[in-house]
Scaffold this motif. Structure first.
Motif, PDB file in Angstrom:
ATOM      1  N   TYR A  66       0.938  -1.258   0.119  1.00  0.00           N
ATOM      2  CA  TYR A  66       0.096   0.047  -0.265  1.00  0.00           C
ATOM      3  C   TYR A  66       0.946   1.316   0.107  1.00  0.00           C
ATOM      4  O   TYR A  66       1.955   1.156   0.486  1.00  0.00           O
ATOM      5  N   ASP A  67       0.272   2.222  -0.599  1.00  0.00           N
ATOM      6  CA  ASP A  67       1.049   3.656  -0.645  1.00  0.00           C
ATOM      7  C   ASP A  67       0.943   4.139   0.815  1.00  0.00           C
ATOM      8  O   ASP A  67       0.013   4.257   1.349  1.00  0.00           O
ATOM      9  N   ASN A  68       2.001   5.121   1.407  1.00  0.00           N
ATOM     10  CA  ASN A  68       2.025   5.325   2.583  1.00  0.00           C
ATOM     11  C   ASN A  68       0.851   6.605   2.613  1.00  0.00           C
ATOM     12  O   ASN A  68       0.084   6.324   3.776  1.00  0.00           O
TER      13      ASN A  68
ATOM     14  N   LEU B  46      -4.045   0.219  -8.310  1.00  0.00           N
ATOM     15  CA  LEU B  46      -3.552   1.170  -9.095  1.00  0.00           C
ATOM     16  C   LEU B  46      -2.237   1.269  -8.933  1.00  0.00           C
ATOM     17  O   LEU B  46      -1.443   1.355  -9.890  1.00  0.00           O
ATOM     18  N   ARG B  47      -1.683   0.762  -7.807  1.00  0.00           N
ATOM     19  CA  ARG B  47      -0.154   0.738  -7.507  1.00  0.00           C
ATOM     20  C   ARG B  47       0.313  -0.213  -8.273  1.00  0.00           C
ATOM     21  O   ARG B  47       1.469  -0.136  -9.109  1.00  0.00           O
ATOM     22  N   VAL B  48      -0.338  -1.529  -8.885  1.00  0.00           N
ATOM     23  CA  VAL B  48       0.168  -2.623  -9.625  1.00  0.00           C
ATOM     24  C   VAL B  48      -0.241  -2.247 -11.204  1.00  0.00           C
ATOM     25  O   VAL B  48       0.584  -2.120 -12.207  1.00  0.00           O
ATOM     26  N   TYR B  49      -1.472  -1.672 -11.402  1.00  0.00           N
ATOM     27  CA  TYR B  49      -1.923  -1.631 -12.684  1.00  0.00           C
ATOM     28  C   TYR B  49      -1.376  -0.340 -13.355  1.00  0.00           C
ATOM     29  O   TYR B  49      -1.003  -0.486 -14.554  1.00  0.00           O
ATOM     30  N   MET B  50      -0.901   0.697 -12.684  1.00  0.00           N
ATOM     31  CA  MET B  50      -0.469   2.032 -13.451  1.00  0.00           C
ATOM     32  C   MET B  50       1.150   1.919 -13.204  1.00  0.00           C
ATOM     33  O   MET B  50       1.889   2.351 -13.941  1.00  0.00           O
ATOM     34  N   PHE B  51       1.560   1.283 -12.063  1.00  0.00           N
ATOM     35  CA  PHE B  51       3.059   1.537 -11.785  1.00  0.00           C
ATOM     36  C   PHE B  51       3.692   0.167 -11.478  1.00  0.00           C
ATOM     37  O   PHE B  51       4.979   0.307 -10.802  1.00  0.00           O
ATOM     38  N   GLY B  52       3.168  -0.774 -11.474  1.00  0.00           N
ATOM     39  CA  GLY B  52       3.912  -2.124 -11.087  1.00  0.00           C
ATOM     40  C   GLY B  52       4.772  -2.578 -12.189  1.00  0.00           C
ATOM     41  O   GLY B  52       5.075  -2.064 -13.331  1.00  0.00           O
ATOM     42  N   PRO B  53       5.352  -3.932 -12.248  1.00  0.00           N
ATOM     43  CA  PRO B  53       6.438  -4.291 -12.967  1.00  0.00           C
ATOM     44  C   PRO B  53       5.707  -4.673 -14.224  1.00  0.00           C
ATOM     45  O   PRO B  53       4.722  -5.080 -14.509  1.00  0.00           O
ATOM     46  N   GLY B  54       6.767  -4.196 -15.043  1.00  0.00           N
ATOM     47  CA  GLY B  54       5.845  -4.478 -16.485  1.00  0.00           C
ATOM     48  C   GLY B  54       5.031  -3.535 -17.118  1.00  0.00           C
ATOM     49  O   GLY B  54       4.732  -3.370 -18.355  1.00  0.00           O
ATOM     50  N   SER B  55       4.790  -2.428 -16.196  1.00  0.00           N
ATOM     51  CA  SER B  55       3.848  -1.371 -16.865  1.00  0.00           C
ATOM     52  C   SER B  55       4.798  -0.327 -17.481  1.00  0.00           C
ATOM     53  O   SER B  55       5.902  -0.045 -17.309  1.00  0.00           O
ATOM     54  N   PHE B  56       4.217   0.580 -18.029  1.00  0.00           N
ATOM     55  CA  PHE B  56       4.794   1.576 -19.109  1.00  0.00           C
ATOM     56  C   PHE B  56       5.828   2.572 -18.034  1.00  0.00           C
ATOM     57  O   PHE B  56       6.711   2.843 -18.237  1.00  0.00           O
ATOM     58  N   CYS B  57       5.160   2.690 -16.885  1.00  0.00           N
ATOM     59  CA  CYS B  57       5.941   3.630 -15.774  1.00  0.00           C
ATOM     60  C   CYS B  57       7.094   2.623 -14.959  1.00  0.00           C
ATOM     61  O   CYS B  57       7.930   3.322 -14.271  1.00  0.00           O
ATOM     62  N   ARG B  58       7.343   1.378 -15.353  1.00  0.00           N
ATOM     63  CA  ARG B  58       8.366   0.665 -14.575  1.00  0.00           C
ATOM     64  C   ARG B  58       8.681  -0.382 -15.566  1.00  0.00           C
ATOM     65  O   ARG B  58       8.492  -1.742 -15.338  1.00  0.00           O
TER      66      ARG B  58
ATOM     67  N   PRO C 247       1.219  10.250 -15.703  1.00  0.00           N
ATOM     68  CA  PRO C 247       0.748   9.452 -14.412  1.00  0.00           C
ATOM     69  C   PRO C 247       1.831   9.426 -13.671  1.00  0.00           C
ATOM     70  O   PRO C 247       2.922   9.287 -14.003  1.00  0.00           O
ATOM     71  N   TYR C 248       1.770   9.695 -12.357  1.00  0.00           N
ATOM     72  CA  TYR C 248       2.998   9.988 -11.201  1.00  0.00           C
ATOM     73  C   TYR C 248       2.330   9.125  -9.855  1.00  0.00           C
ATOM     74  O   TYR C 248       1.407   9.258  -9.439  1.00  0.00           O
ATOM     75  N   ALA C 249       3.222   8.260  -9.559  1.00  0.00           N
ATOM     76  CA  ALA C 249       3.173   7.509  -8.516  1.00  0.00           C
ATOM     77  C   ALA C 249       3.029   8.441  -7.248  1.00  0.00           C
ATOM     78  O   ALA C 249       2.052   7.603  -6.275  1.00  0.00           O
ATOM     79  N   GLY C 250       3.222   9.373  -6.926  1.00  0.00           N
ATOM     80  CA  GLY C 250       3.262  10.001  -5.720  1.00  0.00           C
ATOM     81  C   GLY C 250       1.864  10.522  -5.705  1.00  0.00           C
ATOM     82  O   GLY C 250       1.394  11.003  -4.378  1.00  0.00           O
ATOM     83  N   THR C 251       0.939  10.428  -6.743  1.00  0.00           N
ATOM     84  CA  THR C 251      -0.509  11.191  -6.479  1.00  0.00           C
ATOM     85  C   THR C 251      -1.397   9.785  -6.568  1.00  0.00           C
ATOM     86  O   THR C 251      -2.474   9.978  -6.941  1.00  0.00           O
ATOM     87  N   ILE C 252      -0.968   8.582  -5.995  1.00  0.00           N
ATOM     88  CA  ILE C 252      -1.985   7.330  -6.012  1.00  0.00           C
ATOM     89  C   ILE C 252      -3.180   7.675  -5.394  1.00  0.00           C
ATOM     90  O   ILE C 252      -4.331   7.444  -5.683  1.00  0.00           O
ATOM     91  N   LEU C 253      -2.991   8.440  -4.269  1.00  0.00           N
ATOM     92  CA  LEU C 253      -3.985   8.745  -3.437  1.00  0.00           C
ATOM     93  C   LEU C 253      -5.091   9.566  -4.205  1.00  0.00           C
ATOM     94  O   LEU C 253      -6.203   9.117  -3.881  1.00  0.00           O
TER      95      LEU C 253
END
Length: 285
Positions: A21-23, A131-143, A160-166
């Motif tokens: 989970y995101d902090n 969303l942490r997995v779908y948008m920023f997880g391994p194999g995603s465009f951002c990772r 898309p920016y991981a710091g604004t998952i909230l």
């Protein structure tokens, strides 16, 4: 009715219990944690960031729907990265069978009936993990596997920016309960209003200290730039002045606090409930 009470419930945030989970999602999980079960006894809940100020406008105001600021602009409207964010979020909703009504850029703070806020927070917690997995997880465009740093399109202000998952999780959640009529009715900023304007604090329910150096600035405050600030000329019905007075009075910074408190009849309990009425009376003289 009567004087409010501060309740303290000890809990350990979900991001510390589960690193998936995101902090920032701790600020939602604290509303649905078993230790917070007492919240169901309340009629209304304000879910908010720490860098905020409630205003006298909250007194006696009980909306029957969820209020939020619809001008947060975390999609960076009209920038090259806007469609990357909005389309990614729509696809993310579609992937798990959720509706997305095209409602974007919703502020962090929510105020409304307790059962709705708790429901939204519950959804936001679950969706943030997804969303942490779908948008920023391994194999995603951002990772990607061969990247040594974030692609430009996955940095703040560019896509898309991981710091604004909230905020992304909150967006998917609010799209499940708001309809277009509710969204369109929020033409006025009730929560997350700025602390850098001369707007009436009495017309808003809640102020948010955004990033920036304009007064009132949390960065200037932390750096001690307001320690010698003269408060005697403050008009507390203005958002900017209200914010700086609260911040300086509570921290023992600035000068002239006693004069301002006397002018507004602020007693030992620190109540600011009559600020709006007193400024209105003074202006009519």
């Amino acid at each position: 009715m009567g004087h409010g009470k501060c309740l303290y419930a000890s809990m350990y945030g979900i991001a510390y219990r589960d690193p998936r989970y995101d902090n920032y999602i701790n600020s939602h999980e604290c509303l649905i944690n078993p230790s917070a079960a007492f919240l169901t006894q309340y009629s209304h809940i304000l879910r908010s960031d720490l860098d905020t100020f409630p205003t006298p406008g909250l007194l006696g105001y009980w909306p029957d729907t969820v209020l939020a600021n619809k001008n947060s602009a975390y999609t960076f409207r009209n920038s090259s990265g806007t469609s990357l964010i909005t389309e990614k979020l729509k696809k993310a909703a579609e992937y798990v069978g959720l509706s997305h009504k095209g409602i974007h850029d919703i502020g962090s703070s929510w105020f409304g009936p307790a059962h709705l806020i708790i429901k939204l927070s519950s959804m936001a917690v679950v969706l943030s993990k997804y969303l942490r997995v779908y948008m920023f997880g391994p194999g995603s465009f951002c990772r990607c596997a061969t990247c040594t740093e974030l692609p430009l399109e996955c940095t703040w202000g560019s896509g898309p920016y991981a710091g604004t998952i909230l905020l992304y999780a909150q967006e998917l959640a609010i799209n499940q309960i708001w309809d277009k009529n509710q969204y369109d009715s929020l033409n006025k900023v009730n929560v997350d209003a700025s602390t850098t304007t001369d707007e009436s604090v009495c017309a808003n329910l809640h102020l948010h200290v955004f990033h920036g150096s304009d007064r009132f600035s949390k960065f200037e405050f932390v750096d001690g730039r307001y320690k010698e600030f003269n408060m005697t000329g403050l008009k507390l019905s203005k958002a900017r002045d209200f914010a700086i007075f609260l911040a300086l009075k509570s921290s023992g910074q600035g000068i002239g606090e006693q004069e301002v408190s006397a002018r507004y009849s602020i007693g030992g309990d620190g109540s600011l409930a009559n600020v709006c009425k007193m400024d209105a009376d003074i202006s009519s003289l």
